[in-house]
Scaffold this motif. Structure first.
Motif, PDB file in Angstrom:
ATOM      1  N   ASN A 103      26.398 -29.483 140.135  1.00  0.00           N
ATOM      2  CA  ASN A 103      26.074 -30.896 140.346  1.00  0.00           C
ATOM      3  C   ASN A 103      26.254 -31.347 141.786  1.00  0.00           C
ATOM      4  OD1 ASN A 103      25.235 -31.425 137.744  1.00  0.00           O
ATOM      5  ND2 ASN A 103      27.289 -31.966 137.052  1.00  0.00           N
ATOM      6  N   ASP A 104      26.204 -30.395 142.715  1.00  0.00           N
ATOM      7  CA  ASP A 104      26.283 -30.726 144.137  1.00  0.00           C
ATOM      8  C   ASP A 104      24.910 -31.143 144.642  1.00  0.00           C
ATOM      9  OD1 ASP A 104      28.955 -30.157 144.285  1.00  0.00           O
ATOM     10  OD2 ASP A 104      28.651 -28.089 144.960  1.00  0.00           O
ATOM     11  N   LYS A 105      24.905 -32.078 145.566  1.00  0.00           N
ATOM     12  CA  LYS A 105      23.664 -32.540 146.189  1.00  0.00           C
ATOM     13  C   LYS A 105      23.381 -31.658 147.396  1.00  0.00           C
ATOM     14  CE  LYS A 105      23.219 -36.578 148.550  1.00  0.00           C
ATOM     15  NZ  LYS A 105      23.145 -38.021 148.765  1.00  0.00           N
ATOM     16  N   TYR A 140      16.665 -34.705 148.665  1.00  0.00           N
ATOM     17  CA  TYR A 140      17.831 -34.086 148.037  1.00  0.00           C
ATOM     18  C   TYR A 140      17.540 -33.659 146.605  1.00  0.00           C
ATOM     19  CZ  TYR A 140      20.523 -35.888 151.958  1.00  0.00           C
ATOM     20  OH  TYR A 140      20.994 -36.144 153.207  1.00  0.00           O
ATOM     21  N   SER A 141      18.198 -32.590 146.213  1.00  0.00           N
ATOM     22  CA  SER A 141      18.162 -32.117 144.833  1.00  0.00           C
ATOM     23  C   SER A 141      19.598 -31.946 144.360  1.00  0.00           C
ATOM     24  CB  SER A 141      17.441 -30.778 144.732  1.00  0.00           C
ATOM     25  OG  SER A 141      16.088 -30.929 145.096  1.00  0.00           O
ATOM     26  N   ILE A 142      19.781 -31.912 143.056  1.00  0.00           N
ATOM     27  CA  ILE A 142      21.097 -31.725 142.464  1.00  0.00           C
ATOM     28  C   ILE A 142      21.153 -30.328 141.849  1.00  0.00           C
ATOM     29  CG2 ILE A 142      22.748 -32.578 140.743  1.00  0.00           C
ATOM     30  CD1 ILE A 142      22.247 -34.571 142.972  1.00  0.00           C
ATOM     31  N   SER A 143      22.188 -29.578 142.178  1.00  0.00           N
ATOM     32  CA  SER A 143      22.378 -28.242 141.632  1.00  0.00           C
ATOM     33  C   SER A 143      22.700 -28.326 140.140  1.00  0.00           C
ATOM     34  CB  SER A 143      23.510 -27.536 142.375  1.00  0.00           C
ATOM     35  OG  SER A 143      23.834 -26.335 141.729  1.00  0.00           O
ATOM     36  N   ASP A 144      22.041 -27.503 139.346  1.00  0.00           N
ATOM     37  CA  ASP A 144      22.303 -27.466 137.908  1.00  0.00           C
ATOM     38  C   ASP A 144      23.690 -26.913 137.596  1.00  0.00           C
ATOM     39  OD1 ASP A 144      19.802 -28.489 137.355  1.00  0.00           O
ATOM     40  OD2 ASP A 144      18.893 -26.501 137.156  1.00  0.00           O
TER      41      ASP A 144
END
Length: 82
Positions: free
Chosen positions: A28-30, A21-25
Motif C-alpha cells: 500500500n505504498d505510493k 502515482y500508483s499504490i502498491s498492492d
C-alpha cells in the motif's frame, strides 16, 4: 542573477511534468508510476553555481541551474514536478 525582461531571451523550450502515482498492492505504498505533461513553455536557462562537496566518503561535483519562465500560478507548480 540576470533578469528576463524580453521575450527574445526565452530561447529554450521546456516541458514541466507532474508525477502519476500508483499504490502498491503488496505494501500500500505510493510510488511514481509515470509522468504526464503539466505545461510546455519557453524559458531562459542560467548556470548559477558549481561546487565540489564531500558526500558519502567521496567528492561530488554539484551544479545549480535556474530556468526563468513567464509567470504561472506559483501554487500550481509543486516540488515533486520535474
Amino acid at each position: 542573477m540576470r533578469r528576463v525582461t524580453r521575450a527574445g531571451q526565452l530561447d529554450r523550450h521546456i516541458t514541466i511534468e507532474e508525477p502519476v502515482y500508483s499504490i502498491s498492492d503488496d505494501t500500500n505504498d505510493k510510488y511514481v508510476s509515470s509522468w504526464t505533461t503539466y505545461k510546455s513553455c519557453f524559458s531562459a536557462f542560467y548556470h548559477k553555481q558549481s561546487q565540489e562537496v564531500f558526500e558519502s566518503g567521496q567528492m561530488v561535483a554539484k551544479d545549480t541551474f535556474e530556468f526563468k519562465i513567464w509567470y504561472y500560478d506559483a501554487e500550481a507548480v509543486k516540488m515533486d514536478m520535474r
